[in-house]
Design an enzyme around this catalytic site. Structure first.
Site, PDB file in Angstrom:
ATOM      1  N   GLY A  66       3.832   4.870  -4.710  1.00  0.00           N
ATOM      2  CA  GLY A  66       5.079   4.343  -4.153  1.00  0.00           C
ATOM      3  C   GLY A  66       5.147   4.251  -2.644  1.00  0.00           C
ATOM      4  N   LYS A  86      -5.292  -6.316  -1.940  1.00  0.00           N
ATOM      5  CA  LYS A  86      -6.484  -5.497  -1.705  1.00  0.00           C
ATOM      6  C   LYS A  86      -7.685  -6.124  -2.408  1.00  0.00           C
ATOM      7  CE  LYS A  86      -6.894  -1.162  -3.421  1.00  0.00           C
ATOM      8  NZ  LYS A  86      -6.664   0.302  -3.327  1.00  0.00           N
ATOM      9  N   ASP A 133       1.001  -3.007 -17.744  1.00  0.00           N
ATOM     10  CA  ASP A 133      -0.254  -3.576 -17.261  1.00  0.00           C
ATOM     11  C   ASP A 133      -0.015  -5.029 -16.852  1.00  0.00           C
ATOM     12  OD1 ASP A 133      -2.833  -4.620 -16.932  1.00  0.00           O
ATOM     13  OD2 ASP A 133      -3.673  -3.362 -18.522  1.00  0.00           O
ATOM     14  N   TRP A 170       3.879   2.074  -0.551  1.00  0.00           N
ATOM     15  CA  TRP A 170       4.162   0.730  -0.034  1.00  0.00           C
ATOM     16  C   TRP A 170       5.632   0.378  -0.263  1.00  0.00           C
ATOM     17  CZ3 TRP A 170      -0.134  -3.512  -0.532  1.00  0.00           C
ATOM     18  CH2 TRP A 170      -1.244  -3.111   0.208  1.00  0.00           C
ATOM     19  N   ASP A 218       3.633  -1.029 -12.020  1.00  0.00           N
ATOM     20  CA  ASP A 218       2.364  -0.317 -12.134  1.00  0.00           C
ATOM     21  C   ASP A 218       2.180   0.138 -13.576  1.00  0.00           C
ATOM     22  OD1 ASP A 218       0.437   1.144  -9.744  1.00  0.00           O
ATOM     23  OD2 ASP A 218       0.170   1.824 -11.794  1.00  0.00           O
TER      24      ASP A 218
END
Length: 224
Positions: A64, A178, A113, A66, A97
């Site tokens: 958490g 990322k 997911d 971010w 998440d």
């Protein structure tokens, strides 16, 4: 026995690096759940992506940090103290998440997911047709150590984040994602270049030197 000893040495070395890490200490001092907050902070300070009033989607949000950073950007200055600022919130944050997520006031959390259609449908329902200003993705798969398989898993998550962004970002919106240097990296850069008018790879100082992670930022969707 030798294997166990080596494993203990590795764990000890990691623990030492972690405990002496200046960003870990800073996160503890400033109330962030993880040092990762400073990666997003650095990207945001360079590119000025996050502003009050926006709708932000945080993919791979757990633990958490971010969402906490965005929460502070959206909170009135007098409330922007502590781990997750309390009080009024000028903006909307939707976090997703597969793992549990300790609640943050004002952040809508969806557990599931991102690769599953049913979970994606939940996220679309939460967005409710509103244009998204920024998508931030710290998603990473569980790595197997087999480079070709890992690269494919990483690429799949990035491709899904790009697809979601193409469908939901406002025209001047941004995606922060990322990625990892190695097999498949150049193809992901090309995907970003096909999708966004401006593409910037950034390796924040808070990202460990040993890590192959970097972040691709795409700003402004190209017209289809």
């Amino acid at each position: 026995m030798k294997i166990k000893t080596k494993s203990k040495k590795v764990n000890k070395a990691w623990l030492h690096d972690h405990m002496t890490d200046p960003y870990v200490k800073l996160a503890q001092k400033e109330g962030y759940r993880a040092r990762a907050a400073y990666k997003l902070k650095e990207i945001d300070e360079e590119l000025k992506l996050l502003r009050p009033g926006q709708l932000v989607v945080d993919l791979g949000a757990t633990p958490g940090a971010w969402s906490q950073y965005v929460r502070r950007k959206f909170a009135p200055k007098q409330a922007g103290v502590g781990g997750a600022a309390v009080g009024a919130l000028d903006g909307t944050i939707i976090a997703l998440d597969i793992l549990d997520f300790e609640p943050i006031e004002g952040v809508t959390f969806i557990q599931g997911d991102f690769r599953e259609d049913a979970v994606l449908a939940q996220l679309k329902e939460a967005v409710a047709g509103r244009p998204v200003d920024v998508v931030i993705s710290d998603m990473a798969p569980n790595l197997s150590g087999i480079e070709s398989a890992d690269s494919a898993r990483i690429a799949h998550l990035v491709e899904l984040a790009v697809e979601f962004s193409q469908s939901h970002l406002q025209s001047e919106g941004a995606l922060v994602c990322k990625v990892f240097h190695g097999s498949g990296y150049s193809q992901l850069v090309e995907l970003f270049k096909k999708t966004f008018r401006v593409v910037k790879p950034i390796k924040p100082k808070a990202s460990r030197d040993k890590s192959s992670e970097t972040f691709l930022v795409g700003i402004g969707l190209k017209k289809a």
